[in-house]
Design a protein around this motif. Structure first.
Motif, PDB file in Angstrom:
ATOM      1  N   PHE A 176       0.834  -1.203   0.000  1.00  0.00           N
ATOM      2  CA  PHE A 176       0.000   0.000   0.000  1.00  0.00           C
ATOM      3  C   PHE A 176       0.871   1.257   0.000  1.00  0.00           C
ATOM      4  O   PHE A 176       2.024   1.227   0.418  1.00  0.00           O
ATOM      5  CB  PHE A 176      -0.931  -0.001   1.215  1.00  0.00           C
ATOM      6  CG  PHE A 176      -1.770  -1.237   1.335  1.00  0.00           C
ATOM      7  CD1 PHE A 176      -2.816  -1.465   0.448  1.00  0.00           C
ATOM      8  CD2 PHE A 176      -1.519  -2.181   2.323  1.00  0.00           C
ATOM      9  CE1 PHE A 176      -3.598  -2.604   0.550  1.00  0.00           C
ATOM     10  CE2 PHE A 176      -2.294  -3.317   2.425  1.00  0.00           C
ATOM     11  CZ  PHE A 176      -3.334  -3.537   1.536  1.00  0.00           C
ATOM     12  N   PRO A 177       0.318   2.394  -0.429  1.00  0.00           N
ATOM     13  CA  PRO A 177       1.060   3.658  -0.345  1.00  0.00           C
ATOM     14  C   PRO A 177       1.100   4.161   1.098  1.00  0.00           C
ATOM     15  O   PRO A 177       0.462   3.594   1.994  1.00  0.00           O
ATOM     16  CB  PRO A 177       0.237   4.594  -1.240  1.00  0.00           C
ATOM     17  CG  PRO A 177      -1.159   4.057  -1.156  1.00  0.00           C
ATOM     18  CD  PRO A 177      -1.005   2.558  -1.070  1.00  0.00           C
ATOM     19  N   LEU A 178       1.850   5.210   1.303  1.00  0.00           N
ATOM     20  CA  LEU A 178       1.871   5.841   2.625  1.00  0.00           C
ATOM     21  C   LEU A 178       0.492   6.411   2.930  1.00  0.00           C
ATOM     22  O   LEU A 178      -0.169   6.979   2.066  1.00  0.00           O
ATOM     23  CB  LEU A 178       2.907   6.963   2.660  1.00  0.00           C
ATOM     24  CG  LEU A 178       4.384   6.567   2.498  1.00  0.00           C
ATOM     25  CD1 LEU A 178       5.243   7.819   2.383  1.00  0.00           C
ATOM     26  CD2 LEU A 178       4.851   5.715   3.664  1.00  0.00           C
ATOM     27  N   SER A 179       0.064   6.255   4.167  1.00  0.00           N
ATOM     28  CA  SER A 179      -1.219   6.818   4.576  1.00  0.00           C
ATOM     29  C   SER A 179      -1.076   8.331   4.729  1.00  0.00           C
ATOM     30  O   SER A 179       0.038   8.859   4.822  1.00  0.00           O
ATOM     31  CB  SER A 179      -1.657   6.204   5.902  1.00  0.00           C
ATOM     32  OG  SER A 179      -0.804   6.637   6.952  1.00  0.00           O
ATOM     33  N   PRO A 180      -2.200   9.063   4.758  1.00  0.00           N
ATOM     34  CA  PRO A 180      -2.108  10.515   4.969  1.00  0.00           C
ATOM     35  C   PRO A 180      -1.364  10.884   6.251  1.00  0.00           C
ATOM     36  O   PRO A 180      -0.597  11.855   6.262  1.00  0.00           O
ATOM     37  CB  PRO A 180      -3.578  10.945   5.024  1.00  0.00           C
ATOM     38  CG  PRO A 180      -4.302   9.925   4.191  1.00  0.00           C
ATOM     39  CD  PRO A 180      -3.583   8.637   4.449  1.00  0.00           C
ATOM     40  N   SER A 181      -1.567  10.127   7.321  1.00  0.00           N
ATOM     41  CA  SER A 181      -0.871  10.440   8.575  1.00  0.00           C
ATOM     42  C   SER A 181       0.618  10.161   8.460  1.00  0.00           C
ATOM     43  O   SER A 181       1.444  10.910   9.000  1.00  0.00           O
ATOM     44  CB  SER A 181      -1.477   9.639   9.733  1.00  0.00           C
ATOM     45  OG  SER A 181      -1.326   8.244   9.516  1.00  0.00           O
ATOM     46  N   GLN A 182       0.987   9.096   7.769  1.00  0.00           N
ATOM     47  CA  GLN A 182       2.405   8.795   7.558  1.00  0.00           C
ATOM     48  C   GLN A 182       3.060   9.850   6.677  1.00  0.00           C
ATOM     49  O   GLN A 182       4.196  10.260   6.918  1.00  0.00           O
ATOM     50  CB  GLN A 182       2.554   7.402   6.944  1.00  0.00           C
ATOM     51  CG  GLN A 182       2.184   6.269   7.891  1.00  0.00           C
ATOM     52  CD  GLN A 182       1.979   4.942   7.162  1.00  0.00           C
ATOM     53  OE1 GLN A 182       1.847   4.902   5.942  1.00  0.00           O
ATOM     54  NE2 GLN A 182       1.937   3.855   7.916  1.00  0.00           N
ATOM     55  N   THR A 183       2.344  10.283   5.660  1.00  0.00           N
ATOM     56  CA  THR A 183       2.866  11.335   4.787  1.00  0.00           C
ATOM     57  C   THR A 183       3.057  12.630   5.557  1.00  0.00           C
ATOM     58  O   THR A 183       4.098  13.295   5.448  1.00  0.00           O
ATOM     59  CB  THR A 183       1.907  11.568   3.607  1.00  0.00           C
ATOM     60  OG1 THR A 183       1.733  10.346   2.886  1.00  0.00           O
ATOM     61  CG2 THR A 183       2.449  12.630   2.671  1.00  0.00           C
ATOM     62  N   SER A 184       2.061  13.012   6.362  1.00  0.00           N
ATOM     63  CA  SER A 184       2.142  14.246   7.141  1.00  0.00           C
ATOM     64  C   SER A 184       3.256  14.183   8.173  1.00  0.00           C
ATOM     65  O   SER A 184       3.853  15.207   8.512  1.00  0.00           O
ATOM     66  CB  SER A 184       0.799  14.521   7.830  1.00  0.00           C
ATOM     67  OG  SER A 184       0.827  15.741   8.526  1.00  0.00           O
ATOM     68  N   ALA A 185       3.546  12.972   8.676  1.00  0.00           N
ATOM     69  CA  ALA A 185       4.619  12.809   9.659  1.00  0.00           C
ATOM     70  C   ALA A 185       5.996  12.892   9.022  1.00  0.00           C
ATOM     71  O   ALA A 185       7.008  12.863   9.723  1.00  0.00           O
ATOM     72  CB  ALA A 185       4.459  11.481  10.387  1.00  0.00           C
TER      73      ALA A 185
END
Length: 678
Positions: free
Chosen positions: A330-339
């Motif tokens: 899977f791609p990075l989640s929005p929370s992972q991207t924001s982190a």
């Protein structure tokens, strides 16, 4: 009906012991190194380690690059590349470069109008009194608090993602080693460790660039990366980009991101005592040069690093044969991207565990370097002598400042833990730091305090407070009108930030200038020019604010005492002759600094014209999508800029300090030989 996207956890590549080893071990290694260097300088060199004007332009430039390279610089610039494409790293770099270059003008005014000051708060207090001093003390501490939160959130999130280390433990352990070597070495600690951090930073940028563009089986060439990004534009097109492409400067979101970064990046420079500290801690005529060079050198860091790792992370998502992607399949989640986890994810794929260790180290370096500057800054802003013990001795102020550094290091950990518990990540705090309603209203009043004679106290208060109130309203109303409701997520969106930044900065400027012109002052800066370092009975340096030297030097104290006794024994006619000579020297120096200001204005204007208008905007309005040849040229430019900046930052301080280094090493060698012969 479309299904909800699926995400997975970010799988750690390293053991927790590696995380603890880097956070604790490397931190205390630098503390030990700083203690050794301090001892050598005290014993074998004539300059006092406590001197505030011993730093060369190259070392100050290197310190600017290192201190301005936050964890957000590496992580959020990569997130911008991952999200917007090639425009993200460019706009992030622009948003930090022109502010540093323009601060060179402010630095020249500080040297011209308040050369004896140690903090911008001293200047405010002398010119506008206690009430204005308290107001800007609030802004100064608030800026440092937000910066510290950004540093620890980014650093702890990266350590946690790559090693599984407890995120609360990371928040508390990261500042401890930093506080130790700051206490041992003071401002000198930040400069020397900044230089060593910068070496590591640029070497790691080179490693990732040559790996991604040259030897990695996953990518291996610029041409291959271009092909993968084209495929990514088809699979996950970017809303607002020309053709959904990651290979275009025609990015609506990227342009808004750039506008927010440019408008509000001034807060991270003007409101941060760390930058004033560096302006003060160098030779007057070379301060502006150092800031101009520092700005243009720093630009290479987000541009080269994020163009490599941020775009690689996006490109590698299209390669289904890479199960070592940390969130595969899977791609990075929005929370992972924001982190800010796009860069660690790409590093893990490109270099495996070696890449994870490398990105862990460079983020740790960014956190420690910037945090050390913040600890020095916060010790300077401490108002112990100003309001609590006006008759405190220099030794007492140094001791209390050490206590306060320890307290702030612990408070940094608590603050980051509170933010984590509230589910506020690096991306949110990064935008918070850029909120016009938070810090931008103080930028223009602070800048004009050291440069504009007609500025009034009423103008300062109306601008700083009125701009903050209207900026806050614009933040909330803009968020509500554009996104439909006010919540934590929407408040961190780019358009909300743009409303706040525009309103906070420009309304503050209009109110500050407008109210001042209603009844303009005619300040001659004689009061601020009279700010001078005072000596207490113990010989420790203290100034109008709590700005003690963190280290002391017995020999230099004796030398100063002897010099003072000789000066006091001079006859009056000789003193009169000296005063005439000093007046002539001061006139020459003032003319020189005015010329430096004009040069800084011309330079920063040309730089702004090039990086803000001439390069990006024609490509934006022409809707140009990069060809493979142009993308190769674009990538080559980022690598060349990084190579030039790294060479400059590493070599120039060594060359400028070659005589001093030779003196210390020679004295140490002779001392060792002398002892061995006994």
């Amino acid at each position: 009906m479309s299904s909800e996207p699926s995400y997975s956890e970010f799988k750690p590549l390293l053991a927790q012991s590696v995380g603890y080893g880097v956070v604790v071990g490397v931190g205390f290694f630098f503390a030990a190194l700083m203690l050794i260097l301090t001892t050598l300088q005290l014993k074998f060199f004539k300059f006092s380690p406590a001197s505030s004007e011993e730093f060369t332009p190259g070392l100050v430039c290197c310190g600017i690059v290192s201190a301005w390279t936050w964890s957000a610089t590496l992580l959020q610039s990569s997130t911008a590349a991952y999200t917007f494409g090639v425009s993200g790293p460019w706009w992030y770099g622009v948003g930090g470069t022109i502010q540093v270059a323009m601060f060179g003008m402010v630095a020249s005014k500080v040297k011209q109008n308040a050369n004896g000051a140690h903090t911008f708060l001293e200047i405010v207090k002398i010119r506008f009194g206690t009430s204005a001093h308290i107001l800007f003390t609030f802004y100064g501490f608030l800026c440092i608090l937000v910066v510290c939160g950004s540093l620890l959130l980014g650093g702890s999130a990266t350590v946690n993602a790559l090693t599984g280390m407890n995120i609360v433990a990371a928040c508390f352990l990261l500042p401890i080693g930093i506080a130790v070597y700051v206490i041992f070495g003071g401002l000198r600690a930040t400069f020397i460790c900044d230089w060593s951090h910068t070496i590591i930073l640029f070497i790691i940028i080179y490693i990732f660039a040559f790996r991604a563009y040259g030897t990695s089986p996953a990518i291996g060439s610029v041409s291959r990366l271009y092909d993968l990004l084209e495929q990514a534009s088809i699979d996950t097109p970017v809303v607002g980009n020309q053709g959904g492409s990651y290979l275009t400067m025609k990015s609506n979101q990227g342009l808004v991101f750039g506008a927010v970064t440019i408008l509000s990046g001034f807060t991270g420079v003007v409101c941060d005592q760390g930058y004033w500290q560096r302006a003060i801690a160098s030779h007057p005529e070379s301060t502006t040069k150092a800031y101009m060079l520092g700005g243009i050198s720093w630009f290479a860091v987000p541009w080269a690093f994020a163009s490599c790792l941020g775009l690689s992370a996006r490109a590698l998502l299209t390669n289904a044969s890479l199960p070592n992607f940390p969130t595969y399949p899977f791609p990075l989640s929005p929370s992972q991207t924001s982190a800010g986890l796009a860069a660690p994810a790409a590093a893990a794929v490109l270099m495996g565990k070696g890449g994870a260790i490398t990105v862990l180290l460079v983020v740790f370096m960014a956190v420690t370097s910037a945090a050390s500057a913040e600890l020095i800054g916060v010790s300077s802003l401490f108002i112990y002598r100003t309001y609590f013990r006006p008759n405190a001795t220099g030794d007492e102020i140094v001791r209390v400042s050490h206590y306060f550094i320890c307290f702030w290091a612990l408070w940094m950990g608590c603050w980051a833990t509170i933010l984590n518990a509230a589910h506020i990540d690096l991306g949110w705090v990064n935008y918070l730091e850029y909120r016009g309603s938070i810090l931008s209203p103080a930028v223009i009043p602070i800048g004009l305090t050291v440069s504009w004679s007609k500025l009034t106290k009423a103008g300062v208060f109306c601008g700083a407070i009125g701009g903050a109130i209207l900026g806050m309203l614009a933040w909330m109303i803009g968020c509500w009108k554009i996104y439909g409701q006010i919540n934590i997520t929407n408040l961190a969106q780019p358009y909300s930030a743009l409303c706040s930044s525009l309103t906070g900065l420009f309304v503050s400027g209009i109110l500050t200038v407008g109210v001042s012109l209603l009844s303009p002052a005619d300040y001659d800066f004689s009061g601020t020019r009279a700010i001078a370092t005072l000596e207490d009975t113990n010989g420790s340096n203290i100034s109008g604010d709590d700005t003690p030297d963190i280290t002391s030097d017995t020999e230099s104290q004796k030398e100063r005492k002897g010099t003072s006794e000789k000066e006091s024994s001079l006859k009056q006619p000789v003193s009169d002759i000296m005063e005439v000579g000093l007046e002539k020297d001061e006139e020459t120096r003032t003319r020189s600094l005015k010329m430096v200001f004009k040069k800084a204005l011309i330079y920063s204007s040309i730089l702004t014209l090039i990086v803000v208008i001439l390069v990006p905007l024609p490509m934006f309005f022409s809707h140009y999508i990069f060809s493979k040849k142009f993308y190769t040229f674009w990538t080559a430019c980022s690598i060349i800029w990084a190579l030039a900046s790294g060479t400059f930052c590493i070599v120039l301080p060594l060359w400028e300090s070659r005589n001093e280094i030779g003196t210390i090493l020679g004295s140490a060698y002779r001392s060792i030989r002398k002892r061995s012969s006994l």
